[in-house]
Motif scaffolding. Structure first.
Motif, PDB file in Angstrom:
ATOM      1  N   THR A  84       1.959   4.391  -3.320  1.00  0.00           N
ATOM      2  CA  THR A  84       1.677   5.969  -3.321  1.00  0.00           C
ATOM      3  C   THR A  84       2.914   6.394  -3.853  1.00  0.00           C
ATOM      4  O   THR A  84       2.763   7.661  -4.306  1.00  0.00           O
ATOM      5  N   TRP A 116       0.948  -1.348   0.005  1.00  0.00           N
ATOM      6  CA  TRP A 116       0.054   0.020  -0.034  1.00  0.00           C
ATOM      7  C   TRP A 116       0.977   1.339   0.101  1.00  0.00           C
ATOM      8  O   TRP A 116       0.716   2.022  -0.805  1.00  0.00           O
ATOM      9  N   ARG A 117       1.769   1.272   0.866  1.00  0.00           N
ATOM     10  CA  ARG A 117       2.757   2.351   0.974  1.00  0.00           C
ATOM     11  C   ARG A 117       3.544   2.589  -0.336  1.00  0.00           C
ATOM     12  O   ARG A 117       3.729   3.586  -0.950  1.00  0.00           O
ATOM     13  N   ARG A 139       1.797   7.567  -7.166  1.00  0.00           N
ATOM     14  CA  ARG A 139       0.585   8.561  -7.305  1.00  0.00           C
ATOM     15  C   ARG A 139       1.275  10.071  -7.671  1.00  0.00           C
ATOM     16  O   ARG A 139       2.432  10.240  -7.325  1.00  0.00           O
ATOM     17  N   ALA A 184       0.787  10.396  -0.352  1.00  0.00           N
ATOM     18  CA  ALA A 184      -0.147  10.849   0.553  1.00  0.00           C
ATOM     19  C   ALA A 184       0.439  11.257   1.747  1.00  0.00           C
ATOM     20  O   ALA A 184       1.587  10.981   2.286  1.00  0.00           O
ATOM     21  N   ALA A 190      -1.577  12.268   4.613  1.00  0.00           N
ATOM     22  CA  ALA A 190      -2.612  12.786   5.432  1.00  0.00           C
ATOM     23  C   ALA A 190      -1.912  12.573   6.868  1.00  0.00           C
ATOM     24  O   ALA A 190      -1.202  11.785   7.081  1.00  0.00           O
ATOM     25  N   ASN A 191      -2.297  13.496   7.787  1.00  0.00           N
ATOM     26  CA  ASN A 191      -1.745  13.470   9.208  1.00  0.00           C
ATOM     27  C   ASN A 191      -2.720  13.536  10.011  1.00  0.00           C
ATOM     28  O   ASN A 191      -3.208  14.676  10.484  1.00  0.00           O
TER      29      ASN A 191
END
Lengths: 248, 341
Positions: free
Chosen positions: A61, A57-58, A64, A68, A70-71
Motif C-alpha cells: 500500500t 500486503w501492508r 499505491r 488504504a 478503510a476503517n
C-alpha cells in the motif's frame, strides 16, 4: 506534488515483517525447540509466514497512489497506536538478536528439584506402556516412581539416562543429580525431574549444567535423611547438549 | 544472570506460543465484523429469557472473538433489538466458549484435559445466571450509555411500523424522513430503520478483503502489545518473586483464588492466549484458582472495563463485575473444596 512517505504504514510494515521474521528465525536456527513442544512448532512457523504475508500486503500500500484507509469503525483504541507499534517493534528487534537458552541447574534448584516429595506435578490420565528399565528416560523413571515409590523395588535394575548436571548444595560432594526439564506445551510450564547419582570420585569433574550420559544400576541410599532411589554408575560420559534439551 | 536468561526464555516462549492463537482470534473477529449480518441471526433466536441467555452464551461458537471483540458485537446485538439476556450472555461467555479458546486451552493443559471442560462449563453457568438476572430488567435503556440507548426499541408492547403508509399513523409523534417510497420514522429501532432503507452499497470482495486485513492489523497491533505486557508480567512473577511466597499464596484454597482473580483482572490478557499465561502458574497454584483465572479474566478485566463503559453505564458495569466475581469465587472455591481434581 511530491509524494510523501506514509510513516504510519512504514511502521506497520516493519512491525509485521520483523515479528514474522522473529518467529521464522527461531525455526531456522533450531531454537524453537528451546521454547516450544515440537507438536506446536508448525503453529509458530505458520504464524511467522502469515505475519510476513501481512507485512508485505501492508508494504504494497506504500506504493499505491493513496494508502488504504478503510476503517470498519467498531474499533475502540486502548493504547495509543504509536505505543503499541513501538512495543511490538522493540520486542521483535530484541527477539531477533537474543538467543534463548534452555533452563539450567539454577532454575531447577529454584524449583525445588532436590526435594523428593515433589517428584512431578503431572497427573497422569492415561496408562503408559511398560518400558524396559534400560530404555527408560529420566521422565519415564520419575513416572514409574510416581506410581510405585518404594525404591527397593528397583534395586539392580539397569539404567541408562542422559541429562544435565545439578550440584544440590545440601548433598555430599560425591553425589550429583542428572536432570532434565519436562515440557507439556511451552517453556512456561517446564518442570524439572532428576535422579541422584552416587559417584565414586568428586562431583567437580562434572560441572553444573554440563550434559552427561549415565549407565549403571539402581540402588537405595539414604540421602539428606530420606531413603531414595540412586544410580550407582558404571560409566559416566560427558555428552554435547542435545538439539532438543527437554523431555515430554 | 541465569535468572535473567530464564525470565527471557519464559517470556519469548509465551510470545511464540501465543502469537498463532492471537492471529487466529483477530482473523476470525475481523472476518465476522465485516461479513456477518447479526440482524438475520437475531431473527432466529428465542425470545424466552432463559433460552435467549443460553443461546447468547453459545453464540461464541459462531463468533470466536476475544474479550475485546465481544463488546462491539454485543453492542451491535443490543442496537439491533436483541433481547438483553442474549446480549449479556454473549458478552460474558463468547470470549471463552468458542472453538479457538477451547483449542488453546486444550493445547496448554494437555496434562489436565478436565480444565477445558470445567472452564467452559463454569463460564456458561455464570453467564446464563447473570444474563437471567439482567433479563428481569425489561427496559435496558437506563443501563446503557445514552448514545446507544437511543437506538433501542421501547419495550412497550405496541409496535409501530417503520414505514408509514396510511394517513392515520402519521398522527404518531416523532422525527420523519420523507422519501420517494414513503415516510421513514427516524426514532425507530435501528433494525427497523435499516431494514426499511434501500440496501447499503454493496462492497466488492476486494474491498471486503482489504477491510478484513485492515481490521486484523489494527487488532493485532493493539492486542499484541497487551500480550507483550502480559507475558512480561508472567515471566517476572515466576522468576523474581521468591518461590516460598508464591507457594504460600498459591496453596491456600481461598488466597489462591483471590490472587488469581486479581491477577486476571490486572493482566487483562486476551482470552485466546490466557491459558498459556495460567499454565506458567499451574504447578504452584491450586487448580480451582487457575480455573478462576480462566473463567473470570475473559468476563471482566481492567482492559475491557474501558470497553464496557463505551456501551454500559458505570452502574451496570459494576453489577456485571460484582456478580461475575462473586459467582466465580464461590464456584471455584467449591471446586477446590469438594473435588479432588
Amino acid at each position: 506534488m511530491k509524494r510523501m512517505l506514509h510513516w504510519p504504514t512504514v511502521w506497520d510494515t516493519l512491525a509485521l515483517l520483523l515479528w514474522g521474521l522473529m518467529l521464522l528465525r527461531y525455526w531456522w536456527s533450531g531454537r524453537l525447540a528451546v521454547l516450544l513442544h515440537p507438536d506446536y512448532h508448525w503453529l509458530a512457523i505458520g504464524a511467522g509466514w502469515v505475519l510476513v504475508g501481512m507485512g508485505l500486503w501492508r508494504g504494497v500500500t506504500l506504493f499505491r497512489p493513496s494508502p488504504a484507509s478503510a476503517n470498519p469503525g467498531a474499533h475502540i483504541a486502548l493504547l495509543p497506536r504509536q505505543w503499541s507499534l513501538m512495543v511490538l517493534l522493540a520486542i521483535a528487534v530484541f527477539g531477533l538478536i537474543y538467543v534463548p537458552r534452555p533452563f539450567a541447574s539454577e532454575a531447577a534448584l529454584a524449583r525445588g528439584i532436590a526435594d523428593p516429595v515433589a517428584l512431578t506435578r503431572s497427573q497422569p490420565q492415561q496408562f503408559a506402556r511398560q518400558t524396559p528399565p534400560a530404555e527408560r528416560s529420566l521422565i519415564d523413571w520419575i513416572r514409574t516412581l510416581n506410581v510405585y515409590p518404594e525404591p527397593d523395588a528397583y534395586t539392580d535394575q539397569p539404567v541408562n539416562v542422559t541429562g544435565f548436571v545439578i550440584h544440590p548444595p545440601q548433598w555430599d560432594d560425591n553425589y550429583l543429580m542428572v536432570a532434565r526439564f519436562v515440557l507439556t506445551c511451552c517453556a512456561a510450564d517446564a518442570y524439572p525431574v532428576g535422579l541422584p547419582v552416587a559417584l565414586t570420585g568428586d562431583r567437580t569433574e562434572f560441572p553444573p549444567d554440563s550434559w552427561i550420559s549415565v549407565q549403571g544400576a539402581m540402588q537405595t541410599e539414604t540421602l539428606d535423611g530420606q531413603r531414595r532411589l540412586v544410580i550407582a554408575p558404571q560409566e559416566v560420559l560427558t555428552v554435547p547438549e542435545p538439539q532438543n534439551p527437554y523431555e515430554f | 544472570m541465569s535468572q535473567l536468561n530464564q525470565g527471557l526464555t519464559l517470556f519469548l516462549s509465551l510470545l511464540v506460543e501465543a502469537t498463532p492463537f492471537l492471529l487466529l482470534g483477530v482473523a476470525f473477529s475481523s472476518l465476522l465484523a465485516v461479513l456477518v449480518d447479526e440482524r438475520k441471526l437475531i431473527a432466529y433466536t428465542p425470545k424466552n429469557p432463559v433460552l435467549a441467555a443460553i443461546s447468547g452464551s453459545l453464540f461464541g461458537c459462531l463468533f470466536p472473538v476475544c474479550e475485546c471483540g465481544n463488546v462491539p458485537v454485543a453492542r451491535r446485538l443490543l442496537m439491533q433489538g436483541a433481547p438483553s439476556a442474549l446480549a449479556i450472555g454473549f458478552l460474558l461467555a463468547a470470549p471463552t466458549v468458542n472453538p479457538i479458546v477451547f483449542w488453546a486451552t486444550w493445547v496448554a493443559f494437555r496434562d489436565q484435559p478436565a480444565m477445558v471442560f470445567w472452564r467452559v462449563g463454569l463460564t456458561i453457568l455464570i453467564s446464563v445466571t447473570i444474563a437471567c438476572v439482567f433479563s428481569v430488567q425489561k427496559d435496558m435503556r437506563p443501563f446503557l450509555q445514552p448514545a446507544i440507548a437511543r437506538y433501542l426499541p421501547n419495550p412497550d408492547p405496541k409496535p409501530e411500523p417503520a414505514l408509514v403508509g396510511s394517513g392515520s399513523s402519521l398522527l404518531s409523534g416523532g422525527d420523519f424522513l420523507l422519501q420517494s417510497t414513503g415516510t421513514l420514522k427516524l426514532d425507530q429501532p435501528m433494525m427497523a430503520t435499516l431494514g426499511a432503507t434501500t440496501a447499503l452499497p454493496q462492497q466488492s470482495w476486494h474491498d471486503k478483503a482489504q477491510a478484513v486485513l485492515e481490521m486484523m492489523l489494527q487488532e493485532f497491533r493493539e492486542l499484541g502489545a497487551v500480550l507483550v505486557f502480559g507475558s512480561a508480567i508472567a515471566a517476572t512473577v515466576q522468576v523474581a518473586i521468591p518461590r516460598e511466597w508464591i507457594l504460600a499464596l498459591g496453596q491456600g484454597p481461598i488466597t489462591s483464588i483471590l490472587a488469581m482473580m486479581l491477577l486476571a483482572w490486572v493482566v487483562s490478557i486476551c482470552s485466546t492466549v490466557d491459558s498459556f499465561f495460567a499454565l506458567s502458574f499451574s504447578s504452584l497454584f491450586t487448580s480451582g484458582s487457575i480455573l478462576a483465572f480462566l473463567v473470570f479474566g475473559p468476563m471482566i478485566d481492567l482492559k475491557n472495563i474501558s470497553l464496557l463503559l463505551t456501551t454500559f453505564k458505570g452502574r451496570a458495569v459494576m453489577y456485571l463485575f460484582v456478580l461475575a466475581a462473586q459467582l466465580t469465587f464461590v464456584l471455584t472455591l467449591a471446586v477446590n473444596s469438594y473435588t479432588s481434581w
